[in-house]
Design a protein around this motif. Sequence first.
Motif, mmCIF file in Angstrom:
data_model
loop_
_atom_site.group_PDB
_atom_site.id
_atom_site.type_symbol
_atom_site.label_atom_id
_atom_site.label_comp_id
_atom_site.label_asym_id
_atom_site.label_seq_id
_atom_site.Cartn_x
_atom_site.Cartn_y
_atom_site.Cartn_z
ATOM 1 N N ASP A 38 0.825 -1.212 0.000
ATOM 2 C CA ASP A 38 0.000 0.000 0.000
ATOM 3 C C ASP A 38 0.858 1.261 0.000
ATOM 4 O OD1 ASP A 38 -2.388 -1.406 0.018
ATOM 5 O OD2 ASP A 38 -2.467 -1.501 2.201
ATOM 6 N N ASN A 39 1.997 1.207 0.686
ATOM 7 C CA ASN A 39 2.837 2.398 0.843
ATOM 8 C C ASN A 39 4.064 2.435 -0.049
ATOM 9 O OD1 ASN A 39 1.075 3.274 2.853
ATOM 10 N ND2 ASN A 39 2.280 2.374 4.507
ATOM 11 N N LYS A 41 6.414 2.979 -2.941
ATOM 12 C CA LYS A 41 6.378 3.768 -4.178
ATOM 13 C C LYS A 41 7.359 3.242 -5.216
ATOM 14 C CE LYS A 41 4.913 8.108 -2.012
ATOM 15 N NZ LYS A 41 5.243 9.540 -1.772
ATOM 16 N N LYS A 60 0.560 -7.766 -6.726
ATOM 17 C CA LYS A 60 0.205 -7.180 -5.437
ATOM 18 C C LYS A 60 0.437 -5.675 -5.344
ATOM 19 C CE LYS A 60 0.773 -11.295 -2.539
ATOM 20 N NZ LYS A 60 -0.517 -11.183 -1.833
ATOM 21 N N ARG A 61 1.214 -5.107 -6.225
ATOM 22 C CA ARG A 61 1.582 -3.702 -6.092
ATOM 23 C C ARG A 61 0.403 -2.762 -6.304
ATOM 24 N NH1 ARG A 61 4.349 -1.384 -11.674
ATOM 25 N NH2 ARG A 61 2.822 -2.297 -13.114
ATOM 26 N N ASN A 62 0.532 -1.567 -5.766
ATOM 27 C CA ASN A 62 -0.345 -0.466 -6.121
ATOM 28 C C ASN A 62 -0.051 -0.115 -7.584
ATOM 29 O OD1 ASN A 62 -1.027 2.400 -6.569
ATOM 30 N ND2 ASN A 62 -1.505 2.419 -4.383
ATOM 31 N N ASN A 64 0.243 2.513 -9.102
ATOM 32 C CA ASN A 64 1.131 3.663 -9.257
ATOM 33 C C ASN A 64 2.562 3.385 -8.811
ATOM 34 O OD1 ASN A 64 -0.927 5.405 -10.233
ATOM 35 N ND2 ASN A 64 -1.658 5.708 -8.142
ATOM 36 N N THR A 65 2.784 2.234 -8.191
ATOM 37 C CA THR A 65 4.131 1.877 -7.739
ATOM 38 C C THR A 65 5.026 1.582 -8.937
ATOM 39 O OG1 THR A 65 3.304 0.940 -5.672
ATOM 40 C CG2 THR A 65 5.497 0.232 -6.389
#
Length: 202
Positions: A38-39, A41, A60-62, A64-65
């Motif tokens: 979630d955090n 980047k 699993k990544r966001n 935007n990561t």
Amino acid sequence: MKHLTFLFQYIVNPKTVGAILPSSSFLGDKMIEHINFDNAKYIVEYGPGTGVFTEKLLKKRNPNTIIMLLENNEEFYLLLKEKFKMEKNLYIVNGSAEKIEQYLQKYKVPYADYVISGLPFASLPEQVSHNILLNTSKILDKDGQFITFQYTKMKKALIEQFFTKIEIKRELRNVPPAYVFNCSIKEKNVEENYGIENSYCG
């Protein structure tokens, strides 16, 4: 097919490939279990090979990561480029992890929250391993983590030169069985104020 590719590359480049088979899904799960998706980047992966860990990171990544893959083997690099050609926010670089600072600057990535590594430090030249670990410690965010797997604990002392906290877990469901090293750098004032030991070993 990917197993045959991996085996061939091991025969041709045993020091840099390090194993005769790709890592298992079980090992992949253990490699990423402490990542805060979630955090995070920016995530960097050294030596992704056929992309076993990469697939899990992408899943699993966001969205935007940003993920950067650094693969020194040209055959694996080309395989990864084709396999993940539709992915956004993914940089695939054909080069050495020794030059990670240079590649981050090129792609305007300011730091790494996590560095995942499949590099075989036991078979790499000592100076190459030293350079990779030193430069990795430089690019990590203050709460960043370096996560690597090795088939023995023989390079634990080398890794401890650059990371003050190391947690080790064993994954038997891999060929061969592997140790996962979860490494971080504790702030100096935490060590001084609370007297926490410098190394942890599972």
